[in-house]
Design a protein around this motif. Structure first.
Motif, PDB file in Angstrom:
ATOM      1  N   ALA A 218      -7.235  -1.452   5.304  1.00  0.00           N
ATOM      2  CA  ALA A 218      -7.902  -2.320   6.280  1.00  0.00           C
ATOM      3  C   ALA A 218      -9.238  -2.818   5.731  1.00  0.00           C
ATOM      4  O   ALA A 218      -9.636  -3.963   5.983  1.00  0.00           O
ATOM      5  CB  ALA A 218      -8.121  -1.567   7.585  1.00  0.00           C
TER       6      ALA A 218
ATOM      7  N   TYR B 235      -3.804 -15.761   4.732  1.00  0.00           N
ATOM      8  CA  TYR B 235      -5.252 -15.558   4.569  1.00  0.00           C
ATOM      9  C   TYR B 235      -5.941 -16.795   4.005  1.00  0.00           C
ATOM     10  O   TYR B 235      -7.068 -16.735   3.531  1.00  0.00           O
ATOM     11  CB  TYR B 235      -5.503 -14.296   3.732  1.00  0.00           C
ATOM     12  CG  TYR B 235      -5.120 -13.088   4.548  1.00  0.00           C
ATOM     13  CD1 TYR B 235      -6.069 -12.375   5.252  1.00  0.00           C
ATOM     14  CD2 TYR B 235      -3.782 -12.741   4.704  1.00  0.00           C
ATOM     15  CE1 TYR B 235      -5.712 -11.316   6.074  1.00  0.00           C
ATOM     16  CE2 TYR B 235      -3.409 -11.693   5.519  1.00  0.00           C
ATOM     17  CZ  TYR B 235      -4.372 -10.986   6.209  1.00  0.00           C
ATOM     18  OH  TYR B 235      -4.010  -9.954   7.044  1.00  0.00           O
TER      19      TYR B 235
ATOM     20  N   ALA C  47       2.061  -5.237   3.279  1.00  0.00           N
ATOM     21  CA  ALA C  47       0.659  -5.581   3.495  1.00  0.00           C
ATOM     22  C   ALA C  47      -0.062  -5.869   2.191  1.00  0.00           C
ATOM     23  O   ALA C  47      -1.177  -6.393   2.207  1.00  0.00           O
ATOM     24  CB  ALA C  47      -0.041  -4.442   4.234  1.00  0.00           C
TER      25      ALA C  47
ATOM     26  N   ARG D 105     -14.372   0.673   8.089  1.00  0.00           N
ATOM     27  CA  ARG D 105     -14.163   2.070   8.471  1.00  0.00           C
ATOM     28  C   ARG D 105     -14.323   2.956   7.240  1.00  0.00           C
ATOM     29  O   ARG D 105     -13.711   2.720   6.212  1.00  0.00           O
ATOM     30  CB  ARG D 105     -12.776   2.262   9.084  1.00  0.00           C
ATOM     31  CG  ARG D 105     -12.582   1.489  10.397  1.00  0.00           C
ATOM     32  CD  ARG D 105     -11.314   1.926  11.090  1.00  0.00           C
ATOM     33  NE  ARG D 105     -11.390   3.331  11.468  1.00  0.00           N
ATOM     34  CZ  ARG D 105     -11.920   3.767  12.609  1.00  0.00           C
ATOM     35  NH1 ARG D 105     -12.441   2.905  13.483  1.00  0.00           N
ATOM     36  NH2 ARG D 105     -11.956   5.045  12.877  1.00  0.00           N
TER      37      ARG D 105
ATOM     38  N   SER E 138     -10.298 -11.248   4.360  1.00  0.00           N
ATOM     39  CA  SER E 138     -10.283 -12.114   5.545  1.00  0.00           C
ATOM     40  C   SER E 138     -11.607 -12.820   5.767  1.00  0.00           C
ATOM     41  O   SER E 138     -11.640 -13.988   6.182  1.00  0.00           O
ATOM     42  CB  SER E 138      -9.940 -11.292   6.785  1.00  0.00           C
ATOM     43  OG  SER E 138      -8.704 -10.637   6.653  1.00  0.00           O
TER      44      SER E 138
ATOM     45  N   ILE F 292      -4.659   3.839   5.508  1.00  0.00           N
ATOM     46  CA  ILE F 292      -4.733   2.769   6.510  1.00  0.00           C
ATOM     47  C   ILE F 292      -6.132   2.173   6.553  1.00  0.00           C
ATOM     48  O   ILE F 292      -6.314   0.948   6.482  1.00  0.00           O
ATOM     49  CB  ILE F 292      -4.320   3.277   7.902  1.00  0.00           C
ATOM     50  CG1 ILE F 292      -2.835   3.614   7.927  1.00  0.00           C
ATOM     51  CG2 ILE F 292      -4.646   2.230   8.976  1.00  0.00           C
ATOM     52  CD1 ILE F 292      -2.375   4.246   9.238  1.00  0.00           C
ATOM     53  N   LYS F 293      -7.152   3.026   6.642  1.00  0.00           N
ATOM     54  CA  LYS F 293      -8.506   2.482   6.746  1.00  0.00           C
ATOM     55  C   LYS F 293      -8.957   1.858   5.426  1.00  0.00           C
ATOM     56  O   LYS F 293      -9.718   0.888   5.426  1.00  0.00           O
ATOM     57  CB  LYS F 293      -9.486   3.555   7.215  1.00  0.00           C
ATOM     58  CG  LYS F 293      -9.685   4.733   6.288  1.00  0.00           C
ATOM     59  CD  LYS F 293     -10.619   5.777   6.924  1.00  0.00           C
ATOM     60  CE  LYS F 293     -10.875   6.943   5.973  1.00  0.00           C
ATOM     61  NZ  LYS F 293     -11.724   7.981   6.597  1.00  0.00           N
TER      62      LYS F 293
ATOM     63  N   TYR G  32      -0.941  -9.334   2.095  1.00  0.00           N
ATOM     64  CA  TYR G  32      -2.141  -9.662   2.859  1.00  0.00           C
ATOM     65  C   TYR G  32      -3.405  -9.312   2.076  1.00  0.00           C
ATOM     66  O   TYR G  32      -4.327 -10.122   1.950  1.00  0.00           O
ATOM     67  CB  TYR G  32      -2.145  -8.907   4.194  1.00  0.00           C
ATOM     68  CG  TYR G  32      -0.911  -9.095   5.052  1.00  0.00           C
ATOM     69  CD1 TYR G  32      -0.081 -10.211   4.901  1.00  0.00           C
ATOM     70  CD2 TYR G  32      -0.565  -8.148   6.009  1.00  0.00           C
ATOM     71  CE1 TYR G  32       1.040 -10.370   5.682  1.00  0.00           C
ATOM     72  CE2 TYR G  32       0.564  -8.310   6.802  1.00  0.00           C
ATOM     73  CZ  TYR G  32       1.367  -9.422   6.630  1.00  0.00           C
ATOM     74  OH  TYR G  32       2.488  -9.574   7.407  1.00  0.00           O
ATOM     75  N   GLY G  33      -3.450  -8.092   1.556  1.00  0.00           N
ATOM     76  CA  GLY G  33      -4.633  -7.667   0.830  1.00  0.00           C
ATOM     77  C   GLY G  33      -4.911  -8.491  -0.411  1.00  0.00           C
ATOM     78  O   GLY G  33      -6.069  -8.657  -0.816  1.00  0.00           O
TER      79      GLY G  33
ATOM     80  N   TYR H 226       0.840  -1.198   0.000  1.00  0.00           N
ATOM     81  CA  TYR H 226       0.000   0.000   0.000  1.00  0.00           C
ATOM     82  C   TYR H 226       0.880   1.255   0.000  1.00  0.00           C
ATOM     83  O   TYR H 226       1.961   1.267   0.585  1.00  0.00           O
ATOM     84  CB  TYR H 226      -0.932  -0.002   1.215  1.00  0.00           C
ATOM     85  CG  TYR H 226      -1.963  -1.103   1.139  1.00  0.00           C
ATOM     86  CD1 TYR H 226      -3.137  -0.946   0.409  1.00  0.00           C
ATOM     87  CD2 TYR H 226      -1.755  -2.322   1.777  1.00  0.00           C
ATOM     88  CE1 TYR H 226      -4.070  -1.965   0.321  1.00  0.00           C
ATOM     89  CE2 TYR H 226      -2.677  -3.347   1.694  1.00  0.00           C
ATOM     90  CZ  TYR H 226      -3.835  -3.164   0.959  1.00  0.00           C
ATOM     91  OH  TYR H 226      -4.756  -4.176   0.867  1.00  0.00           O
TER      92      TYR H 226
ATOM     93  N   ILE I 177      -8.394  -5.679   3.367  1.00  0.00           N
ATOM     94  CA  ILE I 177      -7.974  -6.863   4.120  1.00  0.00           C
ATOM     95  C   ILE I 177      -9.147  -7.473   4.871  1.00  0.00           C
ATOM     96  O   ILE I 177      -9.275  -8.704   4.978  1.00  0.00           O
ATOM     97  CB  ILE I 177      -6.814  -6.493   5.065  1.00  0.00           C
ATOM     98  CG1 ILE I 177      -5.567  -6.138   4.244  1.00  0.00           C
ATOM     99  CG2 ILE I 177      -6.502  -7.635   6.028  1.00  0.00           C
ATOM    100  CD1 ILE I 177      -4.413  -5.577   5.062  1.00  0.00           C
ATOM    101  N   ASN I 178     -10.042  -6.642   5.390  1.00  0.00           N
ATOM    102  CA  ASN I 178     -11.266  -7.109   6.038  1.00  0.00           C
ATOM    103  C   ASN I 178     -12.084  -7.943   5.048  1.00  0.00           C
ATOM    104  O   ASN I 178     -12.569  -9.042   5.378  1.00  0.00           O
ATOM    105  CB  ASN I 178     -12.066  -5.887   6.511  1.00  0.00           C
ATOM    106  CG  ASN I 178     -13.298  -6.234   7.327  1.00  0.00           C
ATOM    107  OD1 ASN I 178     -13.816  -7.341   7.277  1.00  0.00           O
ATOM    108  ND2 ASN I 178     -13.798  -5.252   8.067  1.00  0.00           N
TER     109      ASN I 178
END
Length: 531
Positions: free
Chosen positions: A390, A424, A414, A530, A397, A386-387, A417-418, A374, A393-394
């Motif tokens: 997130a 994951y 990250a 968020r 996940s 960040i949000k 992760y995303g 990111y 990733i939310n």
């Protein structure tokens, strides 16, 4: 029209150099795979054959349907460790009597098939694949048990192997053990906890304690056959359900067991499919050697998707991430592919929406990774990176549709992760030889350490040692570069294997077909996004 064209110039010097670099990497990959295929080496292979026994891969070849594929999993397990490449076990997915099954075969030419820490991890991964995708699990057993010098790393976590067998059975997923030789100590519980057990006459030996241990523990004198031989277990203990005359008979019996399962896939059947309109061989010349140079993932999708048909979603928004709908071997998929490496807030929001749409229609997702992570910087932090990250990733996940990840190039920070990295739990994750993965690029990581060290020295009023700094940066860059390479990562089971880019469509199709054995999961429930 949704048919992808191609701007790939196969006559350009760039294409030629990329192709040559990929072919060189594939030659290295072939050499490493050859180490796994060689097992314990000529001496131990010949000794095994002199005993009239088949090799692990020969057993698999005779077990699966003639001329059918075998998707080997984690063939480079233990690469770079003190243990042989392959970790003394062969695992993968093969078709037996028309049924896709997970197969795990001990390689007795490698330290008698004993299990080291990487054997355990590889076997546990195979069981996870069987459970997640509802695939019958077939163990081809011939093992001397735990590699005793490493028992501290195996004994306690290794109990999960037996737990997994019982959980598979409880979930209605058949487990079959074909025992060709030793299955001793804890290994005796592999047949003991399997639904069906076949033992080879005068070869299979299954006991909790062999004659020496029994002598030491109880003073009792016994021999292998009366203590744990195949005929004893077939006639007296009842542990063996079938007594096979020889190895070929055991494999025929195993095929017969699978045929009698009357297995039916619980997922959606594949639709008719057409080959891509562009040559899959050209996948060799797409990824640059320097992963800082971006490439268009549509060129990959055009050579993987059925008929090169790709219905792009939100093409004008968040252009660093390509999203859209396609099919692979008749299986509908949603694809997320990095276009320019960096993920901005727009890309993260686009991904979150797309993943929700895929979950709404129960469509599996394919992630094609080439990301540096990111975006950082004051403006992006203030804009909410960040949000937004997130949020993506939310979505990843908590998504409940199957995910398959292919790491084509960079997989840093990250962004890993995303884009559904190993943590994951994608159903399957494969890498190309061009892949690299780490917390960040080697130069960036070394530079961060240098900046921190310089600031620390200044805060103490000391003169910073520039010569030591240069040496540190060189050492760190070399270390991170080595630890980010695909062989290193695959050796630690951070993927399911390093594949030839030209096999991507075939591997995806095989995985999607295997996934179709399981029913669709319940719709996703998400945490708070968020805003």
């Amino acid at each position: 029209m949704t048919i992808l064209g191609s701007r790939l110039d196969t006559s350009s010097p760039e294409y030629g150099s990329r192709r040559e670099a990929m072919l060189a990497k594939l030659a290295e990959l072939d050499a490493e795979h050859a180490k796994a295929v060689a097992g314990g080496g000529p001496k131990y292979v010949e000794r095994h054959r002199e005993r009239g026994k088949l090799l692990a891969r020969e057993r698999i070849e005779l077990l699966i349907d003639p001329d059918s594929p075998f998707l080997e999993l984690s063939p480079l397990a233990a690469w770079g460790s003190d243990f042989p490449v392959g970790a003394s076990v062969v695992t993968g997915i093969g078709v037996i009597e028309g049924v896709e099954c997970v197969i795990a075969a001990n390689d007795p030419t490698v330290r008698g098939g004993s299990s080291n820490p990487w054997t355990m991890r590889k076997t546990l991964r195979a069981a996870d694949v069987a459970l997640q995708n509802r695939l019958p699990f077939v163990n081809l057993v011939e093992s001397g048990g735990a590699d005793l010098p490493t028992q501290k790393e195996i004994f306690i976590p290794g109990g999960r192997i037996f737990r997994d067998l019982t959980r598979l059975s409880a979930a209605g997923i058949p487990t079959i053990a074909l025992v060709f030789g030793n299955s001793t100590a804890g290994g005796a519980y592999v047949p003991g906890m399997s639904d069906y057990v076949v033992m080879v006459k005068e070869q299979a030996k299954v006991f909790l304690g062999g004659p020496p241990l029994v002598k030491m523990a109880t003073g009792e004198e016994s021999d292998d056959e009366s203590l744990g031989g195949a005929e004893m277990h077939a006639r007296t203990s009842g542990l063996a359900d079938y007594l096979a005359a020889d190895e070929h008979d055991a494999l025929r019996t195993g095929r017969r067991i699978i045929r009698r399962l009357n297995w039916r896939k619980a997922g959606r059947p594949a639709l008719a499919s057409a080959a891509p309109r562009h040559d899959q061989d050209e996948l060799l010349g797409i990824v640059p050697e320097d992963l800082k140079i971006p490439f268009d993932p549509r060129e990959v999708i055009a050579r993987v998707a059925d008929g090169s048909d790709f219905d792009e979603f939100k093409p004008l928004y968040g252009a660093s991430l390509v999203t859209g709908w396609a099919s692979v071997h008749g299986h509908p998929v949603g694809i997320l592919a990095n276009a320019r490496g960096v993920l901005f807030g727009e890309e993260a929001q686009k991904a979150a929406q797309f993943i929700q749409l895929a979950n709404q229609t129960r469509t599996p997702l394919v992630f094609l990774q080439n990301t540096t992570g990111y975006m950082v910087g004051k403006d992006y932090e203030q804009a909410g990176i960040i949000k937004h990250g997130a949020m993506m990733i939310n979505a990843v996940s908590n998504s409940t549709v199957p995910h398959i990840t292919i790491v084509m190039g960079a997989s840093y920070g990250a962004g890993n992760y995303g884009m559904c990295g190993r943590a994951y739990d994608p159903r399957f994750l494969f890498s190309w030889p061009s892949a690299k993965s780490a917390v960040m690029g080697p130069a960036q990581l070394a530079g961060v350490l240098s900046i921190v060290g310089r600031a620390s020295a200044e805060s103490r009023g000391q003169v910073y040692d520039e010569e030591a700094d240069a040496a540190m940066r060189q050492m760190v860059e070399a270390q991170i570069e080595a630890e980010s390479l695909p062989f290193f990562l695959s050796g630690r089971l951070y993927d399911d294997g390093v594949i030839d880019p030209r096999d991507t469509r075939t591997v995806l199709g095989f995985c999607l077909s295997a996934i179709g054995n399981a029913p669709a999961a319940e719709p996703a429930g998400y945490g708070v996004f968020r805003m």
